[in-house]
Design a protein around this motif. Structure first.
Motif, PDB file in Angstrom:
ATOM      1  N   ARG A  56      -3.746  16.907 -12.369  1.00  0.00           N
ATOM      2  CA  ARG A  56      -3.472  16.243 -11.081  1.00  0.00           C
ATOM      3  C   ARG A  56      -3.305  14.888 -11.286  1.00  0.00           C
ATOM      4  O   ARG A  56      -4.176  14.381 -12.138  1.00  0.00           O
ATOM      5  CB  ARG A  56      -4.463  16.659 -10.041  1.00  0.00           C
ATOM      6  N   ILE A  57      -2.566  14.447 -10.738  1.00  0.00           N
ATOM      7  CA  ILE A  57      -2.629  12.937 -10.862  1.00  0.00           C
ATOM      8  C   ILE A  57      -2.770  12.147  -9.315  1.00  0.00           C
ATOM      9  O   ILE A  57      -2.013  12.675  -8.577  1.00  0.00           O
ATOM     10  CB  ILE A  57      -1.381  12.005 -11.489  1.00  0.00           C
ATOM     11  N   PHE A  58      -3.050  10.989  -9.291  1.00  0.00           N
ATOM     12  CA  PHE A  58      -3.125  10.188  -7.950  1.00  0.00           C
ATOM     13  C   PHE A  58      -3.092   8.717  -8.285  1.00  0.00           C
ATOM     14  O   PHE A  58      -3.392   8.255  -9.416  1.00  0.00           O
ATOM     15  CB  PHE A  58      -4.695   9.987  -7.611  1.00  0.00           C
ATOM     16  N   ALA A  59      -2.359   8.128  -7.211  1.00  0.00           N
ATOM     17  CA  ALA A  59      -2.152   6.663  -7.525  1.00  0.00           C
ATOM     18  C   ALA A  59      -2.544   6.093  -6.206  1.00  0.00           C
ATOM     19  O   ALA A  59      -1.967   6.548  -5.259  1.00  0.00           O
ATOM     20  CB  ALA A  59      -0.563   6.322  -7.794  1.00  0.00           C
ATOM     21  N   SER A  60      -3.557   5.171  -6.015  1.00  0.00           N
ATOM     22  CA  SER A  60      -4.142   4.625  -4.931  1.00  0.00           C
ATOM     23  C   SER A  60      -3.713   3.249  -4.845  1.00  0.00           C
ATOM     24  O   SER A  60      -4.230   2.537  -5.986  1.00  0.00           O
ATOM     25  CB  SER A  60      -5.334   5.047  -4.362  1.00  0.00           C
ATOM     26  N   ALA A  61      -3.340   2.546  -3.906  1.00  0.00           N
ATOM     27  CA  ALA A  61      -3.434   1.033  -3.802  1.00  0.00           C
ATOM     28  C   ALA A  61      -4.099   0.624  -2.271  1.00  0.00           C
ATOM     29  O   ALA A  61      -4.052   1.173  -1.614  1.00  0.00           O
ATOM     30  CB  ALA A  61      -2.135   0.620  -3.744  1.00  0.00           C
ATOM     31  N   TYR A  62      -4.619  -0.703  -2.372  1.00  0.00           N
ATOM     32  CA  TYR A  62      -5.083  -1.231  -1.300  1.00  0.00           C
ATOM     33  C   TYR A  62      -4.591  -2.733  -1.362  1.00  0.00           C
ATOM     34  O   TYR A  62      -4.855  -3.328  -2.222  1.00  0.00           O
ATOM     35  CB  TYR A  62      -6.626  -1.325  -0.985  1.00  0.00           C
ATOM     36  N   PHE A  63      -4.263  -3.292  -0.308  1.00  0.00           N
ATOM     37  CA  PHE A  63      -4.000  -4.547   0.045  1.00  0.00           C
ATOM     38  C   PHE A  63      -4.399  -5.074   1.255  1.00  0.00           C
ATOM     39  O   PHE A  63      -4.215  -4.389   2.283  1.00  0.00           O
ATOM     40  CB  PHE A  63      -2.246  -4.939   0.261  1.00  0.00           C
ATOM     41  N   GLY A  64      -5.137  -6.229   1.248  1.00  0.00           N
ATOM     42  CA  GLY A  64      -5.667  -6.827   2.546  1.00  0.00           C
ATOM     43  C   GLY A  64      -5.706  -8.132   2.256  1.00  0.00           C
ATOM     44  O   GLY A  64      -5.627  -8.746   1.429  1.00  0.00           O
ATOM     45  N   SER A  65      -5.496  -8.864   3.634  1.00  0.00           N
ATOM     46  CA  SER A  65      -5.751 -10.309   3.539  1.00  0.00           C
ATOM     47  C   SER A  65      -6.306 -10.823   4.886  1.00  0.00           C
ATOM     48  O   SER A  65      -5.976 -10.232   6.115  1.00  0.00           O
ATOM     49  CB  SER A  65      -4.172 -10.779   3.501  1.00  0.00           C
ATOM     50  N   ASP A  66      -6.533 -11.901   5.070  1.00  0.00           N
ATOM     51  CA  ASP A  66      -7.079 -12.789   6.207  1.00  0.00           C
ATOM     52  C   ASP A  66      -6.245 -13.861   6.088  1.00  0.00           C
ATOM     53  O   ASP A  66      -6.241 -14.652   5.001  1.00  0.00           O
ATOM     54  CB  ASP A  66      -8.473 -13.236   6.019  1.00  0.00           C
ATOM     55  N   VAL A  67      -5.604 -14.265   7.219  1.00  0.00           N
ATOM     56  CA  VAL A  67      -4.913 -15.469   7.179  1.00  0.00           C
ATOM     57  C   VAL A  67      -5.422 -16.448   8.289  1.00  0.00           C
ATOM     58  O   VAL A  67      -5.617 -16.023   9.490  1.00  0.00           O
ATOM     59  CB  VAL A  67      -3.478 -15.242   7.196  1.00  0.00           C
ATOM     60  N   PHE A  68      -5.688 -17.733   8.067  1.00  0.00           N
ATOM     61  CA  PHE A  68      -5.971 -18.453   9.065  1.00  0.00           C
ATOM     62  C   PHE A  68      -4.936 -19.713   8.885  1.00  0.00           C
ATOM     63  O   PHE A  68      -4.941 -20.318   7.856  1.00  0.00           O
ATOM     64  CB  PHE A  68      -7.630 -18.686   9.287  1.00  0.00           C
ATOM     65  N   LYS A  69      -4.524 -20.317  10.028  1.00  0.00           N
ATOM     66  CA  LYS A  69      -3.880 -21.810   9.797  1.00  0.00           C
ATOM     67  C   LYS A  69      -3.628 -22.394  11.189  1.00  0.00           C
ATOM     68  O   LYS A  69      -3.403 -21.802  12.142  1.00  0.00           O
ATOM     69  CB  LYS A  69      -2.166 -21.054   9.297  1.00  0.00           C
ATOM     70  N   ASN A  70      -3.834 -23.635  10.923  1.00  0.00           N
ATOM     71  CA  ASN A  70      -3.490 -24.307  12.111  1.00  0.00           C
ATOM     72  C   ASN A  70      -2.903 -25.724  11.658  1.00  0.00           C
ATOM     73  O   ASN A  70      -2.550 -25.686  10.414  1.00  0.00           O
ATOM     74  CB  ASN A  70      -4.751 -24.607  12.979  1.00  0.00           C
ATOM     75  N   GLU A  71      -2.618 -26.713  12.296  1.00  0.00           N
ATOM     76  CA  GLU A  71      -2.007 -27.826  11.800  1.00  0.00           C
ATOM     77  C   GLU A  71      -2.650 -28.758  10.946  1.00  0.00           C
ATOM     78  O   GLU A  71      -2.232 -29.373  10.197  1.00  0.00           O
ATOM     79  CB  GLU A  71      -1.483 -28.564  13.119  1.00  0.00           C
ATOM     80  N   PHE A  72      -4.052 -28.560  11.030  1.00  0.00           N
ATOM     81  CA  PHE A  72      -4.799 -29.313   9.798  1.00  0.00           C
ATOM     82  C   PHE A  72      -5.092 -28.568   8.700  1.00  0.00           C
ATOM     83  O   PHE A  72      -5.158 -29.435   7.705  1.00  0.00           O
ATOM     84  CB  PHE A  72      -6.346 -29.598  10.701  1.00  0.00           C
TER      85      PHE A  72
END
Lengths: 291, 784
Positions: free
Chosen positions: B315-331
Motif C-alpha cells: 500500500r502506498i500513501f502520499a500526504s501533504a500539509y500546507f498552512g500559513s498565518d498572514v498579517f499585513k497592515n500599512e506599516f
C-alpha cells in the motif's frame, strides 16, 4: 537597529492579540533583603558640570521619593587629572564637578565613591568607563508624519557617517534647550550592526508626539539632537534596564532579572563616560527633510 | 569512536529482512499465520489499535498504525473476536490449516441510548496493554469538548490530560511532566511539525475533521522514536473514504472548514482533502481603531492525502500539509507557516514481517518586514527544513514475541535569520546568521514479550547519533561566555559527532482480569532545541542544534503505575508516579538576546533539571455520560550555576496542582451537553522586593527567580449541541453547537506588570492583564 527591528516586531505581534483588558490587583511582596547603593553617573566631553547621583534602594511598594546619600567623597579621575564632586544641595544625594570640566577622547575614567556609612556592607565603590571618538553629526532632519498618531509625529532624523568599528550610541533630544526624552525608557540606545561603515541617510532616532505638550513642536522651535557614543558595556546596561521598565508579556519577555551595572561592591546602576556631538534645526511651517 | 561505528554497522546488519524470513523456515513449520487489516465498514478507513482476541488461547493482538495485525497459531479451529471502541464486535470461527489473510470490517455502533454498547472482552486495553504513560484520544472525543471560539482543537484537548499543562492562557504550546515546550515531538503522518500554532499559538494547526487517531506518549516513548525528551504526540490523518464520497465541514465565528473524501477507485484508492480558513480580519473594523483599518489577518490549513492499495502486500500513501498565518497592515507584514510532505510504502515481506518505508520533507519558515519604498524598509526571514528517510519493520515472531527494528535519518538545515534592507536607498547592511546543517540518525530494536499469562516485558534499545556538518562558523567561548575566537568549517565536513544509547524498558503485570501494575524506564536524548525564553513563546523563536558548545540534553525517566477497571470496563482508573532527571538542561542568561544573534550559543546556560509527580485519572468511555476527571500533583525544578546564583528554582511550567474535569452527556437523541472545568496553581513568576530610581524611572529589584506565583487559574467551559433528527434518506446531516468559554467570566491573569502611576512618579501598583472574559460562540457543523 536590532532594537528597532524588535520594536517593529512587537508592534506587529501586539496588534494581533485580541482585545485584552487590565485591572489593578493587590499583591503582597516581601521586604527587600538588604538596601543597596544606587549610582547614576555620567562624564562626557561637554564642558559642563558632570553629575553623579547617589540614592538607596527601597521596598518595592514604599512609594516615596528615594533618599539621597549625603556626605560622601566622590572623585572622577583620568587622563592625569582628578576632579572632585560636591553635593549641590545638602541632602539631595546629587554631586557635581566644577562647571569647566570636560572629558578627553580616548581616556579611561574612574569614579571613586567613599561613603560616610556603609551601605550593603561596603563603604568604597568604584567604576570605570572609556570615552571613544565620535564622528561629528552632519545635520539632523525633521519629518512630520501626520498618520502615525492622532495629532501626528515628528521624526528626528540623523545624518552622519558611521565608522566601520563596532559602536554604540544613545540619543538625547532637546526642544528649545530642554531635554524632551528625560526618562530612560524614551531614549534610543542602538548598536550599529546594520549600517556599520555607511552613511546613516536620515535614520530615525527620536519621535515627538504632537499630542503631548512636553513634546509638541511649533514653527520657530529649535530641536537639538545630542548623539553620545557610549561603551558596549553601558549600552548593555541600558538595554537590560529598558527591558525591566517596559511592559512584560508572556509572548516576548523572558524572566525578569536584576540589571547588572559596572559599579563594584554590589551597587545598582552604572557610570558612563562618553563623547558627544550636537546638531540643531529650527522648525519651519512646512514639513522638511534635511539636506 | 571506531568501536561505536562498528556497533552502528552491526545494527544495520540486523535490519536485513532476510533475517526474518530465514527464521520462519527453520523449526517454525508447526505455526501458521493469520494476518490482515481491520477497517471501518462504512468508509474503509483502517482502524489503529483495534483488537483481535483468540478465545482458545486467551490471548490476542492489536492492529498497528496502518491497521495491520498478525497472529501466529498452531493449526486448528479458533474463535476470533474483532473489536474496537465505538464499533460492533465481529466474531469469526475459522479452521486454520494454512496461512490465512483475513481482512475484517467493523460497523460503527448504533448510538442507542438505553443500552450500554457491548464491546469485546479486550476493552480493558488500558489495563493489559504493554505500554504506559500514553493516552489515546479519538477525533470524535475531541470534537465534543467545548472550545475557545467554538474552534475544536486537538492540542487544547491534550492539555486537559493529567501531566500535560498549557504554557499560558490560550496558548497551544504545552508542557508534559515538567518539560519545556520544545521537548514534545509533534508528528503529523510521521512528519515533524515545528510550530503547531496559529496566531501566536491561540489555535493549533490540526484540522480535527482530517484526523483519525491521536496518541500522546508522556514517557515510555517507543524505541522507534527519539529526539525529544518529554513527549511524543503522534497524529495520524484519515486515509480517505474508500467506499463513498463524503464530506464534513463547519461554519463558525472565527473560521470555517470543509473536508472532502472519497474513493478514486472504489476499495483501492482514496483521497481526502481538508481545508480551514479564518476570517478574523472581518472583525477588525469592530475594534474601532483606525490604525488597524485595511489590515489583513488570517490563517489557513490545507491537508491532502491519497492512499492506494496496490495489492495484498503493498500500500502506498502520499500526504501533504500546507498552512500559513498572514498579517499585513500599512506599516508591516508577517507571514509564517509549516508545510510537510510524506510518502509512505507499507510492504509485507511475508505474513510475519510488516514493514513501512517513509520519505518526508518538513519545512517551517517565517518572514516579516516593512513595505518597500522607504529607506527604512527591511525584510527578515528565517526557516528550518528537514529531509528524512525511515524504515520500520515489525516481525511477528510468534504469539509471545513481537520484534520491531528500524532506522531513521533526518537531514536538518537551519537558517536562523537573515535581515536586509530593501531598495537602493537603504541604510541597512545585509545581516545573516550563518546556516547550520546537521544529520540526526537512529537505529533501534525492541521486543514485546509475553512471559506466561500475566507478565509482559518490553525492552528495547535505540542508538542515536548526531553530526554537525559544514559549511559553518564555529565560535569558541571563554569561561565568561564571551566569544574568544572562531573558525570556519568547510562545506561537507563533519566537525562534531554525538551519539547516545537510549534504553527503553518496561513491564506490565496483570494482578487480575481488571487490574495491573506497570513500570517503565527510558532514556532519551534531544539534539535540537528551541530558543524560547518567554512563557508563551512567539512564532519567531528559532530552533538550534547541538554543537561543540551545546551538548545534547539527556533525560532519564522512571514511571510506575496501577491500573484498574470497574463495572465491566466502564470506569478506567489509573494512578501513575513518575520521576525524571535531565542533564545538560538549557536555560538562558538574564536578559538574553535570542533573535538575530550570531552568537546565540553564548546566551545559553547549562545545568540539571528534575521533575516528579503523581497523576490520577478516572475515565469513562461508554454510556450516556462519558469523559474523565484527572488530578496531577507535581514539581519541576532547575539548577543552573549562573542563574539565580546557582540556587534551584521552580521550572517555568511548574504547577503543583492541576485538575481537569471533562464531561460529555447525551441528554437525548438530539441534544448533547459538554462541560470542562480546569483548575491549576498559578505559574511561577519573579516579582520584585525592592526598587531603585534610575534615569527617572522606577526599576524593580528582584530576589529569587520564580519565587512567587500568579493567582490560581480556573475556568469553566460549557457547550450544547443540537442534532436535528436525521430524515432517513437525506444525506445531509447538520448540527448546531453553542459553546461558552469561561462561563463564569473569571479574570484569569495572563501577566502581571508593575506600573508607575502617571500622576505620581513615585507611586507604583500591580496590574494584571487578562485575555478572555466570557466568550460565547455558535457554529454549524455538517456532514454528507
Amino acid at each position: 537597529m536590532l532594537a528597532k527591528i524588535k520594536n517593529i516586531t512587537s508592534l506587529i505581534l501586539i496588534v494581533l492579540v485580541v482585545a485584552s483588558c487590565t485591572e489593578r490587583i493587590e499583591i503582597d511582596l516581601d521586604a527587600q533583603k538588604y538596601a543597596r547603593l544606587v549610582v547614576e553617573g555620567e562624564f562626557s566631553t561637554d564642558t559642563a558640570a558632570h553629575i553623579v547621583r547617589l540614592t538607596v534602594t527601597e521596598d518595592y511598594f514604599s512609594n516615596s521619593m528615594p533618599v539621597g546619600v549625603s556626605n560622601a567623597q566622590l572623585t572622577i579621575s583620568g587622563a592625569g587629572e582628578e576632579y572632585p564632586l560636591n553635593e549641590i544641595v545638602a541632602g539631595s544625594g546629587i554631586y557635581a564637578t566644577d562647571t569647566q570640566v570636560a572629558g578627553l577622547v580616548g581616556a579611561d575614567y574612574t569614579l571613586r565613591i567613599v561613603l560616610d556609612e556603609a551601605i550593603g556592607g561596603e563603604q568604597e565603590y568604584t567604576a570605570n568607563s572609556t570615552i571613544y571618538p565620535i564622528n561629528p553629526l552632519d545635520s539632523i532632519g525633521l519629518e512630520f508624519h501626520e498618520d502615525w498618531a492622532t495629532e501626528g509625529v515628528w521624526e528626528v532624523k540623523c545624518y552622519v557617517w558611521d565608522p566601520p568599528t563596532e559602536d554604540y550610541y544613545m540619543f538625547h533630544i532637546y526642544r528649545n534647550g530642554v531635554l524632551v526624552n528625560d526618562t530612560i525608557d524614551q531614549v534610543f540606545v542602538v548598536d550599529d550592526a546594520l549600517y556599520n561603515g555607511n552613511y546613516t541617510n536620515g535614520i530615525g532616532v527620536g519621535y515627538l508626539n504632537q499630542a503631548d505638550e512636553n513634546e509638541q513642536l511649533f514653527p520657530g522651535d529649535q530641536v537639538t539632537l545630542r548623539v553620545l557614543r557610549i561603551t558596549k558595556e553601558y549600552s548593555e546596561f541600558l538595554w537590560s534596564l529598558q527591558e525591566e521598565v517596559s511592559y512584560q508579556s508572556p509572548l516576548f519577555s523572558g524572566p525578569p532579572a536584576n540589571v547588572k551595572g559596572n559599579i563594584s561592591g554590589g551597587a545598582f546602576g552604572a557610570f558612563g563616560a562618553y563623547s558627544a556631538s550636537y546638531a540643531s534645526k529650527v522648525v519651519k511651517p512646512e514639513t522638511m527633510v534635511g539636506l | 569512536m571506531k568501536f561505536i561505528q562498528y556497533l552502528f554497522v552491526l545494527f544495520f546488519a540486523l535490519l536485513l529482512p532476510n533475517a526474518g524470513l530465514r527464521a520462519e523456515n527453520e523449526g517454525e513449520a508447526k505455526r501458521l499465520n493469520i494476518s490482515g487489516h481491520i477497517a471501518d465498514g462504512q468508509s474503509g478507513e483502517m482502524l489503529i489499535g483495534a483488537t483481535v482476541y483468540v478465545d482458545e488461547l486467551q490471548t490476542g493482538t492489536a492492529t498497528n498504525l496502518y491497521g495491520f495485525y498478525a497472529i501466529s497459531l498452531p493449526p486448528g479451529k479458533y474463535s476470533l473476536h474483532y473489536s474496537y471502541i465505538g464499533y460492533e464486535r465481529v466474531s469469526k470461527v475459522i479452521s486454520l490449516n494454512s496461512d490465512l489473510t483475513l481482512d475484517v470490517e467493523l460497523s460503527p455502533a448504533d448510538q442507542t441510548l438505553d443500552e450500554v454498547v457491548i464491546t469485546g472482552e479486550r476493552q480493558d486495553k488500558n489495563v493489559s496493554a504493554a505500554e504506559m504513560s500514553v493516552v489515546k484520544i479519538e477525533s470524535k472525543t475531541i470534537k465534543e469538548i467545548p472550545a475557545l471560539f467554538g474552534e475544536t482543537d486537538l492540542i487544547r484537548a491534550i492539555q486537559l490530560l493529567p501531566g500535560v499543562k498549557p504554557l499560558a492562557e490560550g496558548s497551544t504550546g504545552f508542557s508534559v511532566r515538567g518539560g519545556s515546550a520544545d521537548q514534545n515531538l509533534i508528528l503529523l503522518d510521521e512528519a515533524p511539525v515545528y510550530n503547531a500554532g496559529h496566531l501566536l499559538g491561540f489555535f493549533s494547526v490540526f484540522n480535527n475533521d482530517a484526523v483519525k487517531d491521536v496518541k500522546l506518549y508522556k514517557g515510555d516513548i517507543p524505541a522507534s522514536q527519539g529526539g525529544r525528551l518529554s513527549s511524543l504526540l503522534d497524529v495520524r490523518m484519515k486515509d480517505g473514504n474508500l467506499k463513498n464520497f463524503s464530506g464534513t465541514g463547519g461554519v463558525g465565528l472565527i473560521s470555517s472548514r470543509l473536508t472532502l473524501e472519497g474513493p478514486i477507485i472504489k476499495d483501492k484508492t482514496s483521497f481526502i482533502v481538508s481545508g480551514r480558513r479564518t476570517y478574523a480580519d472581518l472583525f477588525i473594523p469592530l475594534f474601532g481603531n483606525e490604525d488597524l483599518d485595511g489590515s489583513k489577518l488570517y490563517f489557513y490549513d490545507l491537508n491532502a492525502k491519497i492512499s492506494h492499495i496496490i495489492n495484498e502486500n503493498n500500500r502506498i500513501f502520499a500526504s501533504a500539509y500546507f498552512g500559513s498565518d498572514v498579517f499585513k497592515n500599512e506599516f508591516a507584514g508577517m507571514n509564517l507557516g509549516n508545510n510537510t510532505l510524506t510518502l509512505r510504502w507499507n510492504h509485507l515481506f511475508s505474513k510475519k514481517l510488516f514493514s513501512n518505508f517513509t520519505f518526508l520533507r518538513s519545512r517551517y519558515a517565517y518572514s516579516l518586514g516593512t513595505p518597500e519604498g522607504e529607506a527604512s524598509s527591511f525584510e527578515w526571514k528565517s526557516k528550518l527544513v528537514d529531509y528524512s528517510a525511515k524504515a520500520d519493520f515489525t516481525w511477528y515472531l510468534n504469539t509471545d514475541n513481537t520484534i520491531k527494528y528500524g532506522a531513521s535519518f533526518i537531514h536538518h538545515t537551519f537558517e536562523p535569520g537573515e535581515a536586509r534592507g530593501l531598495g537602493e536607498e537603504t541604510f541597512f547592511n545585509a545581516f545573516q546568521i550563518p546556516r547550520k546543517y546537521a544529520l540526526e540518525s537512529g537505529v533501534y530494536i525492541s521486543n514485546e514479550q509475553k512471559v506466561g499469562a500475566l507478565l509482559t516485558l518490553k525492552y528495547g534499545l535505540r542508538l542515536s547519533m548526531f553530526n554537525n556538518i559544514g559549511p559553518d562558523t564555529l565560535y569558541n567561548y571563554d569561561e565568561n561566555y564571551q566569544m574568544a575566537d572562531f573558525e570556519s568549517i568547510a562545506a561537507g565536513k563533519v566537525y562534531n559527532t554525538y551519539f547516545h544509547l537510549e534504553p527503553r524498558v518496561g513491564f506490565t503485570y496483570l494482578l487480575s482480569e481488571v487490574s495491573s501494575i506497570k513500570g517503565s524506564y527510558s532514556r532519551t536524548a534531544q539534539y535540537v532545541q528551541l530558543a524560547q525564553n518567554s512563557t508563551a513563546g512567539t512564532p519567531l523563536d528559532i530552533w538550534f542544534p547541538a554543537s561543540p558548545n551545546v551538548k545534547p540534553q539527556i533525560s532519564d525517566q522512571g514511571a510506575l503505575g496501577y491500573f484498574r477497571n470497574f463495572d465491566k470496563n466502564t470506569y478506567e482508573v489509573s494512578a501513575e508516579v513518575y520521576y525524571k532527571t535531565m542533564q545538560n538542561a538549557i536555560d538562558f542568561k538574564d536578559h538574553a538576546e535570542l533573535l538575530l544573534n550570531k552568537q546565540l550559543e553564548g546566551e545559553l546556560r547549562f545545568g540539571t533539571a528534575v521533575s516528579y509527580g503523581l497523576e490520577l485519572m478516572v475515565r469513562k468511555q461508554q454510556g450516556n455520560l462519558t469523559g474523565w476527571v484527572s488530578y496531577t500533583l507535581s514539581k519541576a525544578q532547575r539548577t543552573i550555576a549562573e542563574i539565580n546564583d546557582g540556587k534551584s528554582y521552580n521550572a517555568p511550567y511548574d504547577k503543583p496542582h492541576d485538575i481537569s474535569v471533562v464531561l460529555n452527556y447525551n441528554i437525548s437523541k438530539i441534544l448533547v451537553a459538554g462541560l470542562n472545568w480546569v483548575y491549576s496553581t498559578g505559574l511561577p513568576v519573579t516579582f520584585p522586593t525592592g526598587r531603585a530610581v534610575w534615569g527617572n524611572k522606577i526599576v524593580p529589584i528582584y530576589s529569587d527567580r520564580n519565587d512567587y506565583r500568579m493567582p490560581d487559574y480556573h475556568r469553566l467551559d460549557v457547550s450544547l449541541t443540537l442534532k436535528p433528527i436525521q430524515k432517513p434518506n437525506r444525506k445531509w446531516h447538520g448540527e448546531w453547537n453553542l459553546s461558552v468559554y469561561n462561563a463564569y467570566a473569571r479574570k484569569n491573569a495572563w501577566v502581571i506588570n508593575f506600573e508607575q502611576d502617571p500622576n505620581d512618579p513615585y507611586q507604583t501598583f500591580a496590574e494584571a492583564t487578562y485575555l478572555f472574559s466570557i466568550i460565547p460562540s455558535i457554529s454549524y457543523n455538517f456532514n454528507f
